[in-house]
Design an enzyme around this catalytic site. Structure first.
Site, PDB file in Angstrom:
ATOM      1  CD  GLU A   1     -58.162 -29.370  -4.081  1.00  0.00           C
ATOM      2  OE1 GLU A   1     -58.800 -28.516  -4.715  1.00  0.00           O
ATOM      3  OE2 GLU A   1     -57.297 -30.101  -4.600  1.00  0.00           O
TER       4      GLU A   1
ATOM      5  CD  GLU B   1     -54.673 -25.025  -6.988  1.00  0.00           C
ATOM      6  OE1 GLU B   1     -54.964 -25.386  -5.828  1.00  0.00           O
ATOM      7  OE2 GLU B   1     -54.573 -25.817  -7.934  1.00  0.00           O
TER       8      GLU B   1
ATOM      9  CG  HIS C   1     -59.073 -26.486  -7.454  1.00  0.00           C
ATOM     10  ND1 HIS C   1     -59.044 -27.846  -7.642  1.00  0.00           N
ATOM     11  CD2 HIS C   1     -59.903 -25.995  -8.396  1.00  0.00           C
ATOM     12  CE1 HIS C   1     -59.821 -28.172  -8.658  1.00  0.00           C
ATOM     13  NE2 HIS C   1     -60.358 -27.063  -9.143  1.00  0.00           N
TER      14      HIS C   1
HETATM   15  O1  LU0 Z   1     -56.416 -29.958 -10.959  1.00  0.00           O
HETATM   16  C1  LU0 Z   1     -55.315 -29.591 -10.592  1.00  0.00           C
HETATM   17  O2  LU0 Z   1     -54.283 -30.277 -10.719  1.00  0.00           O
HETATM   18  C2  LU0 Z   1     -55.209 -28.222  -9.924  1.00  0.00           C
HETATM   19  C3  LU0 Z   1     -54.531 -27.238 -10.836  1.00  0.00           C
HETATM   20  C4  LU0 Z   1     -55.122 -27.061 -12.199  1.00  0.00           C
HETATM   21  C5  LU0 Z   1     -56.477 -26.414 -12.182  1.00  0.00           C
HETATM   22  C6  LU0 Z   1     -54.200 -26.232 -13.049  1.00  0.00           C
HETATM   23  N1  LU0 Z   1     -54.373 -28.314  -8.736  1.00  0.00           N
HETATM   24  S1  LU0 Z   1     -54.912 -29.129  -7.410  1.00  0.00           S
HETATM   25  O3  LU0 Z   1     -55.385 -30.407  -7.849  1.00  0.00           O
HETATM   26  O4  LU0 Z   1     -53.835 -29.215  -6.449  1.00  0.00           O
HETATM   27  N2  LU0 Z   1     -56.086 -28.327  -6.727  1.00  0.00           N
HETATM   28 ZN    ZN Z   2     -57.955 -29.141  -6.656  1.00  0.00          ZN
END
Ligand code: LU0
Ligand code: ZN
Ligand code: CA
Ligand code: CA
Ligand code: CA
Length: 408
Positions: free
Chosen positions: A173, A372, A299
């Site tokens: 990411e 995100e 993220h």
């Molecule tokens: O860790 C994750 O699965 C995150 C979402 C959670 C913080 C709710 N999504 S990611 O891995 O796609 N960045």
């Molecule tokens: Zn992530």
């Protein structure tokens, strides 16, 4: 991923390590699939529990990377699963890991770990009165877990509300590292000329950890190509966002299997990266008062603003009153109104346990959000061209200002 063990097994069997192997933990063919009709968080959680790698999840469908066996398993659960073909990294030659000089060709605008470290050193060098670089510890492979503080009288721990930004907990990411670096850049270079920035820097202590998973992100760009790597580099990799101690492993939101993309590790804080960051956050509790008041963990991707708890679908729970949930929702929606993201409780995506936001709130009552970032959907997924860095990080300037202002 061609693991050391699988290479040994293949060599013992007289088989050359196949260049067609994807960089997933399982040495099986991995394809991209679209799982249709994932209209509720319960259905998306059911998909996640099969251990596939979720790329993006919406009410219409969930895009995953998995094996043919996992696709079959999902079909048995009643999902319509459509193949979208091989993951992009398949079929490319396995290049011997060379010293990393930069991102793959065309994406050099992204910062490698060395480049990010140099940018932080330059910030400290050019703005010594307001920027101070240190580290909270070392990654599994020994890289510095860089921490930069931005505030007036930066060498002094003043009685000012503290704000934390964390980036790049998931290796691939990379846009999030650029997000943290933009915040550093904006609040240092803007200090002398921008009154609003000066006010934020003078009245708060702003902390950033731009590389939460430096081993993983360096691995992800090794050999001149991307590896779609998510976890850290300890063994088969631990998912750092399932390794925090608050309700660790409680609720089916992580895996006990080391090859799984959401492997939670053998125990909470088994990953040196989460251990050192959590120890540092614990150390900010002074005289019984946690100094850090607000936090964003960046993220990619899906364009969401998420808040705790992730371990339960309920908006309220022990440690989360209706008034507190309302506070998260109000600030979350306010931030989302500035960047066009969708705001919701984290479990509205799918159930997670042992994530950083649940820990920050559950243990420390820090108003902790997950952003995100760009893009919304699978294209360009985790690898936007470097031309996207400036617009997609600037897009969060106002939300960043709001979370700093919310630290009181
Ligand atoms: O860790 C994750 O699965 C995150 C979402 C959670 C913080 C709710 N999504 S990611 O891995 O796609 N960045
Ligand atoms: Zn992530
Ligand atoms: Ca670069
Ligand atoms: Ca200060
Ligand atoms: Ca302080």
């Amino acid at each position: 991923m061609v693991t050391a063990v699988s290479v040994l097994v293949l060599l013992a069997a007289g088989v050359a390590a196949s260049p067609a192997m994807a960089d997933t933990a399982q040495a099986q063919a991995q394809d991209v699939y679209e799982v249709l009709g994932t209209a509720t968080p319960q259905l998306r959680t059911a998909v996640a529990r099969t251990g596939v790698d979720i790329l993006t999840a919406t009410n219409e469908s969930t895009t995953i990377v998995g094996s043919a066996a996992q696709a079959e398993q999902l079909r048995k659960l009643g999902f319509v699963v459509e193949s979208r073909g091989p993951v992009e990294t398949q079929g490319l030659p396995e290049v011997a890991p060379a010293a990393i000089t930069d991102f793959p060709s065309g994406d050099e605008g992204y910062h490698t770990f060395a480049e990010a470290t140099a940018a932080l050193q330059a910030a400290q060098q050019n703005f010594p009165a307001i920027a101070k670089l240190s580290s909270v510890g070392q990654s599994y492979q020994g890289r510095a877990m860089n921490l930069i503080k931005i505030s007036d009288n930066v060498a002094t721990d003043e009685n000012e509300p503290e704000v934390l930004f964390t980036c790049n907990m998931h290796a691939r990411e990379h846009l999030t590292t650029e997000m943290c670096l933009r915040i550093v850049e904006r609040f240092t270079t803007g200090y002398a000329t921008n009154a609003a920035i000066k006010n934020m820097v003078d009245t708060r202590e702003i902390y950033l950890i731009p590389n939460m998973n430096p081993d993983g992100s360096e691995y992800d760009i090794s050999g001149g190509r991307y590896h779609s790597w998510r976890k850290n580099r300890q063994g088969n990799g631990t998912d750092p966002n399932r390794n925090w101690s608050y309700k660790w492993g409680c609720c089916g939101g992580s895996s006990t299997s080391p090859t799984n993309e959401t492997y939670r590790g053998p125990s909470a804080f088994s990953a040196p990266e989460t251990k050192s960051v959590s120890d540092w956050v614990n150390s900010r509790k002074i005289g019984g008062v946690q100094q850090i008041k607000t936090h964003i963990d960046f993220h990619t991707y899906s364009e969401l603003v998420l808040w705790p708890f992730g371990y339960t679908y309920n908006p309220t729970a022990p440690g989360m009153t209706a008034a507190e949930a309302q506070k998260f929702q109000t600030l979350g929606k306010q931030m989302a109104a500035t960047n066009g993201y969708t705001a919701e409780q984290s479990s509205g995506l799918y159930i997670t346990d042992g994530d950083i936001n649940d820990w920050m709130w559950g243990n420390h009552k820090i108003l902790s959000f997950c952003f995100e970032m760009y893009p919304k959907g699978g294209n360009p997924g985790f690898y936007p061209p470097d031309e996207a860095i400036a617009p997609q990080t600037a897009r969060n300037d106002k939300a960043v200002d709001l979370i700093i202002g919310a630290a009181v």
